[in-house]
Design an enzyme around this catalytic site. Structure first.
Site, PDB file in Angstrom:
ATOM      1  N   SER A 126      45.131  29.382  -2.198  1.00  0.00           N
ATOM      2  CA  SER A 126      44.461  29.950  -3.368  1.00  0.00           C
ATOM      3  C   SER A 126      43.540  31.122  -3.052  1.00  0.00           C
ATOM      4  O   SER A 126      42.942  31.696  -3.974  1.00  0.00           O
ATOM      5  CB  SER A 126      43.668  28.866  -4.101  1.00  0.00           C
ATOM      6  OG  SER A 126      44.534  28.077  -4.890  1.00  0.00           O
ATOM      7  N   LYS A 129      44.085  34.189  -5.105  1.00  0.00           N
ATOM      8  CA  LYS A 129      43.437  34.498  -6.386  1.00  0.00           C
ATOM      9  C   LYS A 129      42.387  35.599  -6.266  1.00  0.00           C
ATOM     10  O   LYS A 129      41.936  36.139  -7.290  1.00  0.00           O
ATOM     11  CB  LYS A 129      42.834  33.234  -6.981  1.00  0.00           C
ATOM     12  CG  LYS A 129      43.886  32.193  -7.374  1.00  0.00           C
ATOM     13  CD  LYS A 129      43.238  30.976  -8.024  1.00  0.00           C
ATOM     14  CE  LYS A 129      44.267  29.966  -8.515  1.00  0.00           C
ATOM     15  NZ  LYS A 129      44.819  29.139  -7.441  1.00  0.00           N
ATOM     16  N   SER A 181      39.589  27.498  -9.407  1.00  0.00           N
ATOM     17  CA  SER A 181      40.917  27.803  -8.886  1.00  0.00           C
ATOM     18  C   SER A 181      42.042  27.421  -9.848  1.00  0.00           C
ATOM     19  O   SER A 181      43.053  26.843  -9.445  1.00  0.00           O
ATOM     20  CB  SER A 181      41.129  27.097  -7.536  1.00  0.00           C
ATOM     21  OG  SER A 181      42.120  27.749  -6.769  1.00  0.00           O
TER      22      SER A 181
END
Length: 334
Positions: A126, A129, A181
């Site tokens: 993640s 992101k 997230s």
């Protein structure tokens, strides 16, 4: 015959009076026109800032009152980002700090303080992101309300648990993306900004190229799928450095808690915000393949450091604290 001159003199006097009267009327008319121009405009959306240059448009909508996106730059500027300076970087081994790759840099200068396998390409989970946010924030319109269709949802993993038909602002999507997230937030932002997830991923890769990230490739905006989605500690440091330059994104990643839809409160996944002195963000990440990943930033004595940990073997937050503590001390002595 002597009567003619007086008649001419009378005619001249009348002409002089007429000219004077016309001049007076013209002056009065001009003054009235100027006074009318200086009066405030009524019933319009634009107001003239008298004496301060051109007219200023006064917006009547919330979206237009917001500043333009701060990350929008020219292609020439993006193509030549300041490179990281590795001269003098330490490769010291820390007791209890075990990871596949990592780096600590000075956010202002780009100087690398410490590094380990910083050019090794690896899954980043993640941390993906960070780039999703960088690309999504460029469109501005943060108060724009998105109505979420069902086909944009159902990605799985960490989620904002949005419902079909739910209305949510771009700002709240960005907040959920970075604080908790949200994989669904990544998909919604991608589709909203580019028309499809595939088109948005193309933009992410173009942005990586503009930033000079030669070892970074994206295959999705969430990081949930590792295949085709990888970067390096050095490239991630550049992305985080770019994120911290954006006021909105920098404010989001240092936020500890946030009121969210459905009467819940989001709590930032970055534990350093609650326990490390000077912590200012940034992002956590984990998949089975990537292992624990962390992008952390902290500010002390006017100096901001960025630490990246990839595939940490142990508690990534403990390791980040040790790396940052040492780097702040080393920087103070150098």
């Amino acid at each position: 015959m002597w009567a003619a001159p007086p008649r001419r003199r009378g005619w001249v006097r009348q002409l002089v009076r007429l000219v004077s009267l016309l001049a007076l009327l013209a002056a009065l008319g001009g003054a009235a026109f100027v006074a009318w121009q200086l009066q405030p405009l009524k019933g319009r959306t634009a107001q003239a800032d008298v004496g301060r240059g051109p007219a200023t448009i006064v917006s009547t909508t919330t979206e237009q009152q917001e500043p333009p996106p701060t990350t929008t730059t020219t292609p020439e500027t993006e193509a030549r980002p300041p490179a990281l300076d590795t001269e003098g970087a330490s490769r010291k081994r820390f007791r209890g700090v075990r990871m596949a790759a990592g780096i600590v840099i000075d956010a202002r200068t780009g100087r690398v303080v410490w590094a380990l396998n910083e050019r090794r390409a690896m899954p980043i989970a993640s941390l993906t992101k960070v780039m999703t946010a960088l690309e999504a924030v460029r469109g501005g319109r943060y108060s724009h309300v998105v109505t979420v269709p069902k086909r944009w949802l159902g990605i799985g993993g960490s989620s904002l648990y949005m419902r079909p038909g739910q209305k949510i602002t771009v700002r709240k999507l960005l907040t959920g993306l970075l604080m908790v997230s949200g994989n669904d937030a990544a998909n919604v932002l991608a589709t909203m900004r580019a028309g499809s997830v595939k088109s948005f991923v193309t933009r992410m890769n173009q942005r990586a190229e503009q930033l000079g990230l030669t070892s970074t490739t994206f295959s999705n905006p969430s990081g949930l799928t590792d295949r085709g989605n990888h970067s390096t500690a050095a490239d991630m440091a550049v992305m985080v450095r770019e994120l911290l330059r954006d006021p909105l994104l920098a404010a989001i990643v240092r936020t500890k808690t946030e009121k969210a839809p459905h009467n819940v409160t989001w709590v930032n996944h970055n534990k350093l915000l609650f326990r490390y002195d000077g912590a200012v963000g940034v992002k956590t990440g984990y998949t089975d393949l990537s292992g624990p990943c962390l992008a952390a930033a902290a500010r002390r004595n006017g100096r901001t450091l960025i630490a990246i940990l990839l595939n940490a073997r142990g508690n990534e937050f403990d390791m980040a604290e040790q790396m940052l503590d040492w780097s702040f001390t080393r920087g103070a002595k150098s």
